[in-house]
Design an enzyme around this catalytic site. Structure first.
Site, short mmCIF file in Angstrom:
data_model
loop_
_atom_site.label_atom_id
_atom_site.label_comp_id
_atom_site.label_asym_id
_atom_site.label_seq_id
_atom_site.Cartn_x
_atom_site.Cartn_y
_atom_site.Cartn_z
CB CYS A 94 -1.16 -0.14 0.94
SG CYS A 94 -2.48 1.06 1.14
CG HIS A 117 -3.61 -3.10 4.32
ND1 HIS A 117 -1.99 -2.90 4.72
CD2 HIS A 117 -3.84 -2.42 3.58
CE1 HIS A 117 -1.63 -1.44 4.34
NE2 HIS A 117 -3.26 -0.64 3.76
#
Ligand code: GLN
Length: 248
Positions: free
Chosen positions: A95, A197
């Site tokens: 990310c 994630h």
């Protein structure tokens, strides 16, 4: 005995949604096979020495945490990270970490912040966040079914790959890089970038093993392959998530 050095970059600033679990998964899967794992934490003010590490992990952060570290990243780490990437060191960037490897990040307020520029992608911040479970496939990954990876995404940035950019995988369910082109993450040399994630690696052991294998092959000329582990619990968890979101 084989040994790998893992660097956790900015662990105090970039660690969202269980990102630290990626380090734990790497460590455990190495230890279960008698491979020594040494983990170092590198943060603000520390220089990044390219020859010290075999695997580097960069997690995700909110725009605020990212804004704190841009100057440090460019001044103390850019040269070393670039050299490590070009030398084939294994990187996992999630990310915010994925965004930092690219050319720039344009905030929702319109400020364009230069990033490391190692990979050919850029990110545009938006008001609307892309949030939810994410399923994508990595071609050639030996994980049932079809090289599918499961994870969780939460980002306001939409990332676009340039001409030299290659995706890590293709989105099966969720948004991925931008919710438009069907790509998820990016891949360059031994760098793996993803919006996933979750943590990513405990849920997707084949990817963890791919990173460990690449690092061991690079470091030890006599290394052949990893001894298999019993991953049936992880496989069951992954299958139940996949069947919840994908209609047969
Ligand atoms: N700040 C970035 C975004 O919202 C990264 C977020 C994250 O790492 N989860 O796009």
């Amino acid at each position: 005995m084989y040994q790998l050095s893992i660097c956790h970059l900015y662990p105090d600033l970039l660690n969202l949604y269980g990102d630290y679990g990626n380090i734990q998964a790497l460590k455990k899967r190495m230890q279960w096979r008698g491979i020594e794992a040494a983990v170092s934490q590198v943060s603000l003010g520390d220089r990044f020495s390219p020859s010290d590490y075999d695997i580097v992990f960069i997690g995700g952060g909110q725009d605020y945490e990212q804004s704190i570290l841009y100057a440090d990243l460019i001044e103390y780490k850019k040269e070393g990270i670039t050299e490590a990437v070009e030398n084939g060191v294994v990187f996992l960037c999630i990310c915010g970490g994925f965004q930092l490897m690219g050319l720039y990040y344009k905030t929702p307020e319109g400020e364009e912040i230069p990033c490391l520029g190692i990979m050919d992608h850029w990110t545009i911040g938006n008001e609307k966040r892309l949030v939810g479970n994410l399923i994508f496939s990595i071609e050639g990954l030996n994980q049932e079914p079809n090289g599918y990876i499961v994870g969780f995404e939460n980002h306001s940035g939409k990332t676009y790959l340039g001409e030299r950019g290659k995706p890590l995988g293709k989105v099966i369910y969720g948004f991925g890089n931008n919710g438009e082109d069907g790509f998820e993450g990016a891949r360059y040399k031994n760098v793996f970038c993803s919006y996933s994630h979750g943590s990513l690696l405990p849920k997707n052991p084949a990817l963890a093993d791919e990173l460990i294998t690449l690092a061991l092959k690079r470091k030890y000329s006599d290394f052949v392959s990893l001894q298999p582990l019993d991953d049936h619990l992880e496989a069951n968890a992954r299958k139940s998530i996949i069947s919840r979101y994908i209609r047969k």
